[in-house]
Design an enzyme around this catalytic site. Structure first.
Site, PDB file in Angstrom:
ATOM      1  N   ASP A   1       0.926  -1.027  -0.041  1.00 39.97           N
ATOM      2  CA  ASP A   1      -0.007  -0.030   0.182  1.00 39.97           C
ATOM      3  C   ASP A   1       0.756   1.278  -0.132  1.00 39.97           C
ATOM      4  O   ASP A   1       1.146   1.915   0.887  1.00 39.97           O
ATOM      5  CB  ASP A   1      -0.714  -0.112   1.237  1.00 39.97           C
ATOM      6  CG  ASP A   1      -1.843   1.338   1.237  1.00 39.97           C
ATOM      7  OD1 ASP A   1      -2.169   1.564   0.118  1.00 39.97           O
ATOM      8  OD2 ASP A   1      -2.357   1.360   2.620  1.00 39.97           O
TER       9      ASP A   1
HETATM   10  C1  SPV Z   1      -6.891   1.573   4.330  1.00 38.84           C
HETATM   11  O1  SPV Z   1      -7.808   0.623   4.872  1.00 38.84           O
HETATM   12  O2  SPV Z   1      -6.442   1.206   3.116  1.00 38.84           O
HETATM   13  C2  SPV Z   1      -6.458   2.860   5.427  1.00 38.84           C
HETATM   14  C3  SPV Z   1      -6.692   2.538   6.789  1.00 38.84           C
HETATM   15  O3  SPV Z   1      -6.235   3.607   4.909  1.00 38.84           O
HETATM   16  S1  SPV Z   1      -5.139   2.136   7.347  1.00 38.84           S
HETATM   17  O4  SPV Z   1      -4.443   0.883   6.543  1.00 38.84           O
HETATM   18  O5  SPV Z   1      -5.071   1.938   8.661  1.00 38.84           O
HETATM   19  O6  SPV Z   1      -4.229   3.309   7.004  1.00 38.84           O
HETATM   20 MG    MG Z   2      -5.600   3.344   2.814  1.00 38.84          MG
END
Ligand code: SPV
Ligand code: MG
Length: 361
Positions: free
Chosen positions: A127
């Site tokens: 991510d």
């Molecule tokens: C997501 O679910 O992509 C979020 C929440 O942005 S977190 O992973 O806590 O950043």
């Molecule tokens: Mg996110």
């Protein structure tokens, strides 16, 4: 209309009615014909009121045939703004595709979070801004197509600067999404849950992104959530609240205060001092000991269960895959997996068959 066109249409209408009546008889229900969004498509293709959408929550047959919602469909369906204003407290379930969206809706959630962490993981990448905007839009759009509850799309830092944010808003709106969330992370973003120090965007630069987002939206109902990573970047409660106030003045419809376990006391203080000047969302992944009800009581209007669905699926698949690779015996896992009939139900096969016959569902 000339006479021959008129005759052709009347004959088509008669054929259609006969087919409906036969199908209705078979199904033991009244024949009402397919629904068409008059607002979205102008005049109905069949000149008979029997064939017009009467229930605004039903899918439009033209959208169904096109396999994407027409531009204005979501003006007539529940928007995120409507849902939030109707329900005092909202708990959102994280998803990354239509299947997850449908399961969450069936479980009783009233809104969904199209999670960048989940969508990235579903593509097998971190991510960390690996995927492009269109990949995130596609995931959110497919999810939204599958349900009647609104999807709030996690758009990370907005895929660029303020101009890109404006384009992002136009693109999501066009895809039938009624709410987006942008955050003051720098590009490429670092997931908040990682133990990694980071700098975030200046308050003014992020406020400019919000201004651009609000200027770009075409429908009044479109909803822009501004998320601050202030605590994650080591800032104080005062600094977070100063950001929150600037983002509010820039036009944000709601805020998200991101936090981890070490910030829970700061988060509670911030929620209490903010005093609901704008709705606030929280994501308790890293502080699961705080229940949704406690967080609502502490001043959070929205609680996002961002990734528990994907984590449940990963654990279940690991267990089944390991067992199968060892024993190769399907009977051993039969009790651990959903029956195929559940899958057909998730695919809404019966509903699509009805639509194919022109019967609204
Ligand atoms: C997501 O679910 O992509 C979020 C929440 O942005 S977190 O992973 O806590 O950043
Ligand atoms: Mg996110």
């Amino acid at each position: 209309l000339d006479a021959s066109t008129h005759d052709r249409r009347a004959a088509a209408l008669r054929r259609r009615r006969r087919r409906h009546d036969r199908a209705s008889e078979f199904l033991g229900r009244a024949s009402t014909g397919p629904r068409i969004h008059r607002v979205a498509h102008g005049e109905p293709i069949v000149p008979d009121d029997r064939f017009l959408a009467s229930d605004k929550h039903h899918p439009c047959i033209i959208c169904t045939l096109n396999r994407r919602p027409c531009k204005k469909v979501h003006d007539t369906m529940a928007s995120f703004r409507d849902t939030l204003s109707k329900l005092k407290h909202l708990t959102l379930m994280g998803i990354n595709n239509a299947l997850g969206a449908r399961l969450a809706e069936q479980s009783g959630f009233h809104a969904l979070w199209s999670s960048s962490l989940e969508v990235s993981a579903a593509h097998g990448v971190p991510d960390a801004s690996f995927l492009g905007m269109n990949q995130f839009i596609e995931a959110a759009h497919q999810a939204q197509m599958a349900v009647d509850i609104p999807v709030l799309a996690d758009c990370d830092s907005g895929y660029g600067d303020s101009m890109n944010v404006a384009y992002m808003v136009r693109s999501y709106e066009e895809a039938g999404i009624t709410a987006v969330c942008v955050e003051d992370n720098l590009f490429p973003k670092v997931n908040s849950l990682l133990d990694q120090s980071r700098k975030i965007l200046s308050t003014e630069d992020f406020a400019q992104k919000i201004i651009a987002a609000k200027a770009a939206q075409r429908s009044d109902s479109f909803f822009v959530m501004a998320r601050t990573e202030s605590f994650i970047a080591g800032e104080s409660v005062n600094e977070l609240l100063a950001r929150a106030e600037t983002y509010r003045q820039a036009g944000a419809d709601a805020l998200l205060f991101q936090a981890k376990a070490a910030h829970v006391e700061k988060l509670k203080e911030a929620l209490s001092r903010w005093d609901r000047k704008l709705p606030v969302a929280v994501v308790p992944t890293a502080y699961p000991h705080c229940w949704a009800q406690q967080l609502h009581k502490a001043g959070a209007d929205m609680v996002i269960f961002a990734n528990q669905g994907m984590r449940a699926a990963v654990r279940a698949m690991q267990d089944v895959f390991v067992k199968l690779s060892k024993d190769g015996n399907l009977l051993d896992v039969e009790e651990m997996i959903a029956p195929v009939s559940d899958i057909f139900e998730c695919q809404d096969l019966t509903a699509w068959r009805h639509l194919a016959d022109g019967i609204p569902v």
